[in-house]
Design a protein around this motif. Sequence first.
Motif, mmCIF file in Angstrom:
data_model
loop_
_atom_site.group_PDB
_atom_site.id
_atom_site.type_symbol
_atom_site.label_atom_id
_atom_site.label_comp_id
_atom_site.label_asym_id
_atom_site.label_seq_id
_atom_site.Cartn_x
_atom_site.Cartn_y
_atom_site.Cartn_z
ATOM 1 N N SER A 65 0.886 -1.200 0.185
ATOM 2 C CA SER A 65 -0.148 -0.102 0.028
ATOM 3 C C SER A 65 0.995 1.128 0.028
ATOM 4 O O SER A 65 0.596 2.206 -0.740
ATOM 5 C CB SER A 65 -0.875 -0.056 1.201
ATOM 6 N N ILE A 69 0.294 3.836 -3.251
ATOM 7 C CA ILE A 69 -0.839 4.791 -3.030
ATOM 8 C C ILE A 69 -0.319 6.117 -3.321
ATOM 9 O O ILE A 69 -0.720 6.877 -4.086
ATOM 10 C CB ILE A 69 -1.478 4.487 -1.715
ATOM 11 N N TRP A 83 -9.859 10.264 -4.088
ATOM 12 C CA TRP A 83 -10.884 10.184 -2.864
ATOM 13 C C TRP A 83 -12.076 9.456 -3.456
ATOM 14 O O TRP A 83 -12.753 8.688 -2.897
ATOM 15 C CB TRP A 83 -11.206 11.249 -2.162
ATOM 16 N N SER A 85 -12.411 7.535 -5.955
ATOM 17 C CA SER A 85 -11.602 5.995 -6.117
ATOM 18 C C SER A 85 -11.756 5.292 -4.648
ATOM 19 O O SER A 85 -12.095 4.083 -4.749
ATOM 20 C CB SER A 85 -10.195 6.001 -6.768
ATOM 21 N N ARG A 86 -11.135 5.755 -3.795
ATOM 22 C CA ARG A 86 -10.997 5.554 -2.542
ATOM 23 C C ARG A 86 -12.303 4.942 -1.797
ATOM 24 O O ARG A 86 -12.538 3.778 -1.442
ATOM 25 C CB ARG A 86 -10.287 6.116 -1.461
ATOM 26 N N ARG A 89 -13.761 2.108 -3.595
ATOM 27 C CA ARG A 89 -13.025 0.692 -3.592
ATOM 28 C C ARG A 89 -13.223 0.310 -2.119
ATOM 29 O O ARG A 89 -13.435 -0.866 -1.998
ATOM 30 C CB ARG A 89 -11.474 1.214 -3.492
ATOM 31 N N LEU A 90 -13.362 0.992 -1.117
ATOM 32 C CA LEU A 90 -13.332 0.581 0.319
ATOM 33 C C LEU A 90 -14.846 0.298 0.953
ATOM 34 O O LEU A 90 -14.964 -0.689 1.529
ATOM 35 C CB LEU A 90 -12.417 1.511 1.272
ATOM 36 N N GLU A 147 -4.801 2.397 6.974
ATOM 37 C CA GLU A 147 -5.136 2.818 5.784
ATOM 38 C C GLU A 147 -5.526 4.289 5.576
ATOM 39 O O GLU A 147 -5.118 5.198 4.999
ATOM 40 C CB GLU A 147 -5.878 1.778 4.817
ATOM 41 N N TYR A 151 -4.094 7.684 4.058
ATOM 42 C CA TYR A 151 -4.592 8.378 2.754
ATOM 43 C C TYR A 151 -4.858 9.892 3.466
ATOM 44 O O TYR A 151 -4.329 10.945 2.721
ATOM 45 C CB TYR A 151 -6.213 7.893 2.553
ATOM 46 N N ARG A 420 -5.827 -2.442 1.325
ATOM 47 C CA ARG A 420 -6.690 -2.767 2.699
ATOM 48 C C ARG A 420 -6.936 -4.041 2.642
ATOM 49 O O ARG A 420 -8.072 -4.465 2.793
ATOM 50 C CB ARG A 420 -8.012 -1.962 2.240
#
Length: 437
Positions: A65, A69, A83, A85-86, A89-90, A147, A151, A420
């Motif tokens: 990561s 990242i 953000w 995308s994050r 993604r999460l 994580e 970020y 993650r």
Amino acid sequence: MSAAALPAATPSAPPAARLAWLDALRGIGALAVVAEHLLPWFLPALRPYWFSLGVYGILVFFLVSGYIIPTSLERHGDVRAFWISRFFRLYPLYLAVIALVLALAWWVPVRGEVPRDGSAVAAHATMLLDVVSVGGVADTMWTLSYEMVFYLLVTALFLIRGHDRSGLLSMGFAAGAVVVGLVASGAVLKGGWPAYVSCAVFVVGLTGVLVGRLRTLSACVLGLMAVTLLVLSSRVPWLGTAVLAVMFAGTAIHRWERGTGGLWPVAVTSALVAISPLWAIESGWWWVRADVWITTIALAGATFAIGMALRGRRLPRVLVWFGLISYSLYLVHHPVLKYFVEISGDLRRADLPVQLGMSVLAVAVIVGASALTYRYVERPMQELGRRVSRRCRHGLQGGGDQRVASQDSGHDRVLGHQERQVPDRVRDHVGQVDPLG
């Protein structure tokens, strides 16, 4: 994290091959996670104690990561798209697992470490669980906190043009882990209020980052909050600080690979992380004994170095596939194991053939469930996130976003499905209460 073992850069390697080695590392980490949690319940005699499978998986995942990242953010040069995308993604799978655990709480109750008040909702909303000392409804969610801290911090550094100091940051956090371990016996800021306050700051700050009003100020406030919580409100402050050191060491390795930094900060970071728990006040667990901890760090570093050495080569497809589904594997496997054991009963004293057979069946169920959640939850949401990100970038051409020159486009796919997935421990026959549970 042996710096000397890392191979020289090979810039001619094709993008797909570079992505494959990262996926393969994540696949290895995912398998270590599953083994860490399966063995105590199914095959306790096979669980190793000369190193920690769980911590090994954590270090491998966080190195990956940290490696990708920050440079992914730099390549896009667009914090809004990053953000978006994050989040896509999460959060979709994260929320789905929370819903599953709560829906089945009548059968397997939510663990007692989760507060029965609004602080749990606030902490889960931000993913800053462990750094506000709140347990996750699913045991493995604690590492999402680090994580998220990473970020937030990387976003602030990017906007103030401090993102190229990875080596100094890795050494700084590693030294901080040693100092924090010597003076801190746990969280200084206690109670539910850190969860409420951090949730409010998180929402307001990220709104500023996404909308663009006072973007740099918002990002800096979020980064400062993240580091403050890391040191003053974490359940195990030295561990969280060491994790950030490892992640920035991964970034420093990438800088070295690109020819923009040296490896000596990684060596210094490795040494400091290795000694960080040895005299820490909060360090009474078997996996932080000097021999176990240092061996685990060395194995994780060697694994990452071998992965780098093999980039550009064809790797086992099954290992790469495990890397693709590793976020699902990470979040899904522990609840599924709990449900499986609830049906099968305690297998720790069963005959070996029964243990082996049930282990194979449990792994098959876990992998099947993870493949389904990847196919029907993760992948569609990632694709939607990429579409939304593209629309935002196209709609804001010439606008106020802060950007940098594009880098290697081969990192696109990694940004879509990377990072993650890290382990958590289970209470087992050792009879110790780890802070990781």
